[in-house]
Design a protein around this motif. Structure first.
Motif, PDB file in Angstrom:
ATOM      1  N   LYS A 196      -7.218  -5.239 -10.951  1.00  0.00           N
ATOM      2  CA  LYS A 196      -7.195  -4.005 -11.176  1.00  0.00           C
ATOM      3  C   LYS A 196      -8.581  -3.083 -11.334  1.00  0.00           C
ATOM      4  O   LYS A 196      -8.484  -1.899 -11.155  1.00  0.00           O
ATOM      5  CB  LYS A 196      -6.395  -3.854 -12.759  1.00  0.00           C
ATOM      6  N   HIS A 197      -9.686  -3.753 -11.249  1.00  0.00           N
ATOM      7  CA  HIS A 197     -10.798  -3.219 -11.030  1.00  0.00           C
ATOM      8  C   HIS A 197     -11.481  -3.034  -9.748  1.00  0.00           C
ATOM      9  O   HIS A 197     -12.470  -2.303  -9.522  1.00  0.00           O
ATOM     10  CB  HIS A 197     -12.044  -4.136 -11.837  1.00  0.00           C
ATOM     11  N   LEU A 198     -10.755  -3.456  -8.794  1.00  0.00           N
ATOM     12  CA  LEU A 198     -11.081  -3.017  -7.426  1.00  0.00           C
ATOM     13  C   LEU A 198     -10.882  -1.654  -6.883  1.00  0.00           C
ATOM     14  O   LEU A 198     -10.080  -0.945  -7.686  1.00  0.00           O
ATOM     15  CB  LEU A 198     -10.187  -3.846  -6.321  1.00  0.00           C
TER      16      LEU A 198
ATOM     17  N   CYS B  49       0.815  -1.426   0.038  1.00  0.00           N
ATOM     18  CA  CYS B  49       0.163  -0.021   0.020  1.00  0.00           C
ATOM     19  C   CYS B  49       0.987   1.213   0.060  1.00  0.00           C
ATOM     20  O   CYS B  49       0.400   2.333  -0.351  1.00  0.00           O
ATOM     21  CB  CYS B  49      -0.852   0.051   1.358  1.00  0.00           C
ATOM     22  N   GLY B  50       2.098   1.190   0.439  1.00  0.00           N
ATOM     23  CA  GLY B  50       3.012   2.327   0.618  1.00  0.00           C
ATOM     24  C   GLY B  50       3.752   2.488  -0.597  1.00  0.00           C
ATOM     25  O   GLY B  50       4.635   3.419  -0.781  1.00  0.00           O
ATOM     26  N   GLN B  51       3.790   1.751  -1.776  1.00  0.00           N
ATOM     27  CA  GLN B  51       4.466   1.709  -2.863  1.00  0.00           C
ATOM     28  C   GLN B  51       3.935   2.490  -4.082  1.00  0.00           C
ATOM     29  O   GLN B  51       2.752   2.854  -4.138  1.00  0.00           O
ATOM     30  CB  GLN B  51       4.916   0.358  -3.517  1.00  0.00           C
ATOM     31  N   LYS B  52       4.679   3.000  -4.803  1.00  0.00           N
ATOM     32  CA  LYS B  52       4.607   3.748  -6.077  1.00  0.00           C
ATOM     33  C   LYS B  52       3.904   2.476  -7.246  1.00  0.00           C
ATOM     34  O   LYS B  52       3.927   1.561  -7.094  1.00  0.00           O
ATOM     35  CB  LYS B  52       5.672   4.436  -6.663  1.00  0.00           C
TER      36      LYS B  52
ATOM     37  N   TYR C 284      -3.492 -14.180  -3.480  1.00  0.00           N
ATOM     38  CA  TYR C 284      -3.249 -15.033  -4.796  1.00  0.00           C
ATOM     39  C   TYR C 284      -1.948 -15.962  -4.236  1.00  0.00           C
ATOM     40  O   TYR C 284      -2.225 -16.901  -4.764  1.00  0.00           O
ATOM     41  CB  TYR C 284      -2.833 -14.015  -5.916  1.00  0.00           C
ATOM     42  N   PHE C 285      -0.907 -15.136  -3.816  1.00  0.00           N
ATOM     43  CA  PHE C 285       0.222 -16.069  -3.566  1.00  0.00           C
ATOM     44  C   PHE C 285       0.184 -16.825  -2.293  1.00  0.00           C
ATOM     45  O   PHE C 285       0.974 -17.917  -2.337  1.00  0.00           O
ATOM     46  CB  PHE C 285       1.471 -15.095  -3.251  1.00  0.00           C
TER      47      PHE C 285
ATOM     48  N   LYS D 286      -6.648  -4.297  -3.528  1.00  0.00           N
ATOM     49  CA  LYS D 286      -5.728  -4.730  -4.580  1.00  0.00           C
ATOM     50  C   LYS D 286      -4.512  -5.386  -3.854  1.00  0.00           C
ATOM     51  O   LYS D 286      -4.300  -6.659  -4.121  1.00  0.00           O
ATOM     52  CB  LYS D 286      -5.235  -3.651  -5.571  1.00  0.00           C
ATOM     53  N   ALA D 287      -3.902  -4.791  -2.824  1.00  0.00           N
ATOM     54  CA  ALA D 287      -2.823  -5.325  -2.017  1.00  0.00           C
ATOM     55  C   ALA D 287      -3.166  -6.626  -1.455  1.00  0.00           C
ATOM     56  O   ALA D 287      -2.487  -7.672  -1.549  1.00  0.00           O
ATOM     57  CB  ALA D 287      -2.137  -4.441  -1.263  1.00  0.00           C
ATOM     58  N   VAL D 288      -4.450  -6.622  -0.856  1.00  0.00           N
ATOM     59  CA  VAL D 288      -4.939  -7.958  -0.161  1.00  0.00           C
ATOM     60  C   VAL D 288      -5.045  -9.014  -1.494  1.00  0.00           C
ATOM     61  O   VAL D 288      -4.876 -10.151  -0.984  1.00  0.00           O
ATOM     62  CB  VAL D 288      -6.242  -7.522   0.522  1.00  0.00           C
TER      63      VAL D 288
END
Length: 1276
Positions: free
Chosen positions: A47-49, A24-27, A62-63, A55-57
């Motif tokens: 990407k549609h969230l 969440c803190g990245q560019k 996923y991983f 998106k980060a969650v």
């Protein structure tokens, strides 16, 4: 070596929340890189969230369900491209094999992480070892979660300037937190305040030890530095040097230091700094605004600059900083920077008991029980024990006292802080006996007198030079060993300025150094009284920007006063040791008491200094001095924190005096257990508690002591933090307090629920209890909110509160219907004298103890619609004793006013109705004028337009005395139909058969839009049509503008006879003036022609007209342009005006050479102020003909002694003269003496004002109190 984590998928699952925070803190470009690892469908879906966190969650989820290879690749990308990765996660990720073509060197980073981890382990071990050394003699285990602070946010430091005007510290909201929580929130600056001995240092080591035990995982490195060590640094340092030279040098040398420092600069949010003991720092922090820009972490700076930059975030922003200091030193820490203040609380009574029990745990049962009993039953010891270090001192003192002197009775226990320290000094010396002969009966103080003298001298030297730490070479080995064995000194390892280590020592506590310094001052030879006076000064808990930084001198003045007590004389004489020791000691004690007595009469004592004065007197145990201090009728203790020892001292001082006293605790922070001390104030008559800090717990504690305050007659409790629970407690307590009585009609009991939202059920319970309070005088709901139902409940009980005088509902949020409910009181309660309600403004209901004959109602600044007006009128119709009604500024408009006027005949109003500023047009004004016709009780209507013409109509009614005042604003859009409105107005006026007064007053603002001639043209037509109204007594036309009126206009306008004629700022045409005067002045009693710039020709006309004014009593001619010839003619004409009593002439009008040298009048008032000449001897001379004159003003004329001498000659003949004004002239001492001598034969003269004259009052004759030389001497 780092432990390997075999399951990479498990790492992703375990650290999922942390990885989400990192992403969440990245560019955006970093997330795009991560998206490339996902399958196409998942990429599209994520990407549609809507939010970045979602998106980060999704990425992490996923991983978490992927295989090991994908997870390894994912973590590798996170490690390579993401910033601000926590150290623990980096270490876990680092052990997995790297991918090819890595943009960074894994080996270099691995070395950095290894060095960081090894240094962190070393720091944790180092801090744990320090904690063990610091706490080895602590009796009770430290519990951070049960140690409390009051935390508040400070945007800036409120200070006093050196001008001497006291600026009280702003009251800020605070909440209670545990010390444990101080480091749970990172990235902020916190200042921990605590008085001497409150345990600040111990708690900082405890926090560091908790960090070392992994209690604060968000902090990766913690540095604990002590100001007493940093005082040894004199040369500039960089941040890197400060950390790795004066804290814990890395074992890896410069390479490891550089790697660690790079990590610190890259991750400031993971770094914490604790600086302990700012009060021990030899200087002040530099103002952040004065620091060099830019400020680099590599830059070498003086210590004050470096620490200021760190604490103000000029260096290493986002790090966590915790600084400890004493309360008075917080003011100069950070200048204007934002920071948090945490004020450390002392022991509660239960904690005192627990500490005492643990201290005496290993003693025999009887001794333990007696020690606990003595400590809890002796209020002086108990109150001092609220400070943790003093609690330990009291335990040591009791241990020594009970073990050595078992026969001593509790009455012989020490009663002051100083006496306790004398006992603990003996207890420490007792440790030095060792294997010495136990039969040695020599007193310990006498046996070790030389060592005590050396230690006292060292303490005084340190205090004088702002030193608390001493190098071993600064004192003998024998003295260091003696002090360390006794427990008076503490050995310590010191880091010198060059980084080398050496042995040093410090006194076991700062207060011990101050106590020994006081001993030195009271027992050493060669100490002059001036030195005592220099050291003995009252400490304020407020400071100024220019106050010098003082090191650890909070208690020196207290110890000096304590040693001046008679109980300490023998001990001091023993330590002084000379043949005439008693005489020497008594002389020093008398000098201290003399200095202390000198503080009593100081007029500029603030609340904090009053508290300190009481502390000093309490230490001195001098009853006679306490009586003098206690003679204050009121102790104002505003916006400071009060401790139990402060309250004990206040009780000692106030109880010693023979008069009742008021204690005002406005905005003070007071511990609940401090309230239990208030009943010891045996002469307390009035107490005030006013602060948002006083909550339900405070109210509950207060309610328990109120019945014990037998002398209390007046209670004020005002707090916005009170809820229904606290309110109920207080009300029930007040109902059981018959000692709170009514005295001489004074305000005696105020009950306040400011800033509260009282619900209907709570209002019902509250009012039931309040109705039982026989002496409730004021009830305050201001700045709160009241529902309509709550208002109804309140109104039910108000008539039952017989003693109530004021109900304050200012700035209360309530509906318009709720507001109108309060007006019902005028009908329901016969004790109401006024209901004054302003929307979101001042609003009160006032009561009388007896039935009222007439009441006032004010309802202003509400937006009342027609329905509201109808409901309001229905309520007012039920009010039988309404005198004045004010409905100003309610946006009634024409329709609202018309509806109200329709109701007007039904209202029983005996005096006035005001409808100002209700957005009316001139048509609305006519509705009100119509009340003259429809309401026979109305005797007057005043209609004035705020921006234009005003018309006043009055008529007489033989049966009533109502007076309706009406003053709405005026709209310029209606100006072109002014004639139409005058025509409508005329039709109303012509029906008023008994019209007595007609006033026409112009205002200034109309000239901005229309020539004023239009209005006079309309007025002339209007006046000509009502010319048949011949009883008009007043005509006023006032304007500050110059313009001319035609003769025919004035003839028509002034063809009625006027008793009061006023044309100010109007006339410049002398023909018009002639006609108007000849028509209008024959029966006038007042003529005002001021500000008309009248010329000589107009003056001649005036003189002719005045010959017909046999009844003229007042003539006002200020600001005109009459020449000397006209003035002479005018003066001659005044002779025939036998009724003239008042003449006023201002500003360059007359030349007194020609001024009435022989006329005789019955003047009562003559003012010739600033008339442009100093030649007024003729005026002074003619006053002998004015035997009835009462007031004469010749001010601002630059008159000299000739006028004063002439006045002195004629004043004995002016037997009615009361006041003579000679302000701003050139009369010197000669003239003043002549006037003073004249006063001896003029007892009827009350005052001669001689302000702003060059007079030197060097003669006894000028001390007559009737000669007024200054504004400050007497009113005129």
């Amino acid at each position: 070596m780092m432990e390997e984590v075999e399951d990479v998928v498990e790492v992703v699952a375990q650290e999922a929340s942390i990885i989400v925070d990192i992403l969440c803190g990245q560019k955006d470009k970093v997330l795009e890189q991560i998206y490339g690892l996902l399958d196409y469908n998942t990429q599209i879906q994520l990407k549609h969230l809507p939010s970045l966190r979602q998106k980060a969650v999704g990425i992490v989820e996923y991983f978490k369900t992927s295989n090991s290879d994908k997870c390894r690749e994912f973590l590798s990308n996170v490690w390579m491209f993401c910033e601000n990765i926590p150290l623990d996660l980096e270490i876990k990720v680092f052990i997995f094999p790297d991918t090819e073509n890595s943009p960074r060197s894994r080996n270099a980073k691995r070395v950095c992480l290894d060095q960081m981890q090894s240094y962190t382990k070393a720091v944790k071990l180092f801090l744990q070892q320090k904690f063990e050394r610091v706490t080895k003699d602590v009796s009770k285990e430290i519990s951070l979660e049960e140690t409390w602070v009051y935390l508040r946010h400070r945007n800036s430091a409120r200070v006093r300037e050196k001008s001497g005007s006291t600026q009280e510290r702003e009251e800020t909201l605070e909440h209670k937190e545990s010390v444990e929580s101080l480091l749970k929130t990172t990235g902020r600056v916190v200042v921990l305040l605590g008085q001497a001995g409150s345990g600040k240092t111990l708690l900082m080591h405890c926090l560091a030890q908790h960090w070392a035990q992994n209690s604060y995982p968000s902090i990766k490195l913690l540095f604990l530095l002590e100001f007493r060590q940093l005082n040894l640094v004199s040369q500039p340092l960089s941040l890197k040097d400060l950390l790795f030279r004066f804290f814990l040098p890395p074992e890896g040398g410069d390479e490891q230091s550089e790697a660690l420092f790079n990590y610190i600069l890259s991750n400031p949010e993971e770094i914490c700094f604790i600086f302990d003991g700012y009060d021990e720092f030899g200087g002040k922090f530099t103002d952040p605004e004065k620091l060099p820009i830019p400020l680099s972490p590599y830059q070498e700076l003086p210590m004050a600059d470096l620490l200021s930059g760190l604490c103000s975030y000029k260096i290493l922003p986002k790090c966590t900083v915790l600084v400890t200091c004493r309360p008075r030193d917080v003011i100069d820490l950070f200048g204007s920077s934002a920071y948090f203040v945490a004020e450390l609380l002392g022991f509660s009574q239960q904690q005192v008991k627990e500490y005492t029990e643990e201290y005496f745990q290993e003693k025999e049962g009887e001794l333990k029980e007696r020690a606990v009993s003595l400590l809890l039953s002796n209020r002086h010891l108990l109150f001092m024990s609220h400070v943790p270090a003093l609690c330990h001192v009291c335990c040591v003192c009791l241990d020594h006292f009970l073990s050595k002197e078992k026969s001593q009775s509790p009455a012989e226990l020490p009663t002051s802080l100083t006496q306790i320290y004398l006992h603990i000094l003996s207890a420490f010396l007792n440790r030095c006996q060792g294997t010495e002969n136990c039969e040695n009966t020599t007193p310990l103080l006498l046996r070790y007198r030389s060592q005590i003298a050396e230690l006292s001298k060292l303490a005084a030297y340190g205090l004088e030079n702002s030193r608390i730490v001493f190098l071993a070479k600064e004192l003998s080995t024998e003295l260091m060993n003696f002090g360390a064995n006794a427990g008076i000194l503490s050995r310590m390892d010191l880091t010198c300025a060059d980084g080398s280590r050496s042995l040093g020592c410090a006194f076991m506590h700062l207060t011990m150094q101050e106590f020994l310094t006081a001993l030195h001052l009271m027992t050493s030879t060669g100490i002059p009284e001036s030195e005592l006076k220099r050291k003995l000064n009252l400490k304020s808990r407020w400071t100024t920007k220019t106050d010098p930084k003082t090191v650890f001198t909070d208690s020196l003045h207290l110890f000096m006063c304590g040693l001046a007590a008679e109980a300490c004389t023998s001990t001091l004489a023993l330590l002084e040791g000379s043949e005439d020791a008693v005489a020497v000691v008594k002389t020093r004690q008398a000098a201290v008491l003399k200095i202390l007595k000198g503080f009593v009469g100081t007029a500029s004592q603030t609340g904090p200094k009053i508290v300190e004065l009481c502390r000093c007197v309490h230490e001195a145990q001098d009853i006679s001095l306490a009586k003098i201090v206690g003679l204050r009728a009121r102790f104002e203790l505003r916006n400071i924190r009060l401790y139990p020892v402060d309250m004990d001292a206040l009780a000692f001082v106030t109880s010693a005096a023979d008069q009742m006293v008021c204690l005002d605790f406005g905005g003070c922070s007071i511990e609940l257990e401090c309230l239990t001390i208030i009943p010891n104030c045996r002469t307390l008559e009035h107490v005030i508690f006013r602060s948002r800090k006083y909550d339900d717990k405070f109210a509950e504690a207060l309610s328990t002591i109120l019945p014990e305050l037998h002398t209390l007659k007046q209670l004020e409790f005002i707090s916005g933090g009170l809820t229904d629970t606290g309110t109920d407690k207080l009300v029930k307590a007040l109902a059981c307090c018959p000692q709170i009585t009514h005295l001489d009609g004074c305000f005696l009991c105020c009950f306040s629920l400011t800033e509260s939202d009282v619900q209907p059920a709570s209002m019902n319970r509250l009012c039931k209890n309040l109705a039982k309070c026989p002496h409730l005088v004021e009830l305050d709901f201001s700045h709160g909110a009241l529902q309509d139902e709550s208002v109804e409940k309140l109104l039910m009980f108000l008539p039952l509160m017989k003693s109530l005088q004021v109900l304050n509902i200012s700035h209360v949020q309530m509906s318009t219907d709720g507001t109108l409910l309060f007006l019902r009181l005028l009908a329901d309660c016969q004790h109401i004298t006024a209901v004054e309600l302003r929307h979101q403004g001042e609003a009160v209901v006032k009561f009388l103890q007896a039935k009222t004959q007439a009441a006032t109602c004010k309802l202003m600044q509400y937006e009342l619609n027609s329905d509201n007006v109808e409901k309001l009128s229905g309520i007012l119709e039920l009010c039988p004793h309404l005198a004045n009604l004010d409905l100003s500024s309610n946006f009634l408009g024409d329709d609202g006013v018309k509806r109200f006027v329709d109701f007007l005949p039904r209202l029983r109003i005996s005096n006035s109705v005001s409808l100002n500023n209700n957005r009316l047009s001139q048509l609305g004004a006519l509705y009100v004028v119509n009340s003259l016709k429809i309401c026979e009780k109305v005797v007057a209507v005043e209609v004035s337009f705020l921006w234009g013409l005003g018309i006043t109509l009055c008529y007489c009614n033989m049966f009533v005395n109502d007076y309706v005042i009406f003053s709405p604003p005026f709209s310029f859009d209606d100006c072109e139909v002014e004639g139409q409105h005058l025509s409508s107005l005329k039709s109303y006026v012509q029906k008023c058969s008994s019209l007595l007064e007609l006033q026409y007053v112009t205002s200034t603002a109309q000239l901005y839009l229309n020539p004023i001639y239009i209005y006079f043209f309309n007025l002339v037509i209007f006046m000509s049509d009502i010319h048949c109204v011949t009883h008009s007594t007043v005509l006023e036309i006032l304007s500050p503008f110059e313009f001319q009126l035609a003769q025919k206009d004035f003839v028509i306008l002034l063809s009625v006879t006027c008793f009061r004629f006023c044309l100010e700022g109007i006339v410049s045409d002398y023909h018009s003036l002639s006609l108007s005067l000849s028509l209008s002045l024959s029966l006038s009693v007042l003529c005002s022609l001021s500000q008309n710039l009248l010329s000589d020709q107009a003056g001649e006309m005036l003189v002719k007209a005045l010959s017909h004014c046999k009844g003229l009593e007042q003539l006002l001619l200020s600001v005109n342009q009459l020449g000397q010839k006209s003035c002479l003619s005018l003066c001659e004409g005044l002779v025939s005006l036998k009724a003239l009593k008042k003449l006023r002439c201002f500003t360059e009008m007359v030349t007194p050479t020609y001024f009435i040298p022989q006329f005789k009048l019955i003047f009562l008032f003559c003012s010739l102020t600033s008339i442009g000449t100093s030649d007024l001897t003729g005026v002074a001379s003619c006053l002998k003909h004015c035997s009835s004159i009462e007031f004469v003003s010749l001010a601002w004329n630059k008159c000299g002694n000739d006028v004063a001498l002439k006045l002195a000659e004629v004043l004995p003949q002016c037997t009615k003269l009361k006041k003579l004004d000679l302000e701003a002239n050139n009369i010197n001492t000669i003239g003043a003496k002549a006037l003073a001598k004249c006063l001896e034969s003029c007892p009827w003269i009350e005052i001669i004002r001689l302000w702003k004259n060059p007079i030197v009052k060097d003669d006894q004759i000028l001390r007559d109190c009737r000669l007024n030389f200054s504004f400050f001497e007497a009113p005129f």
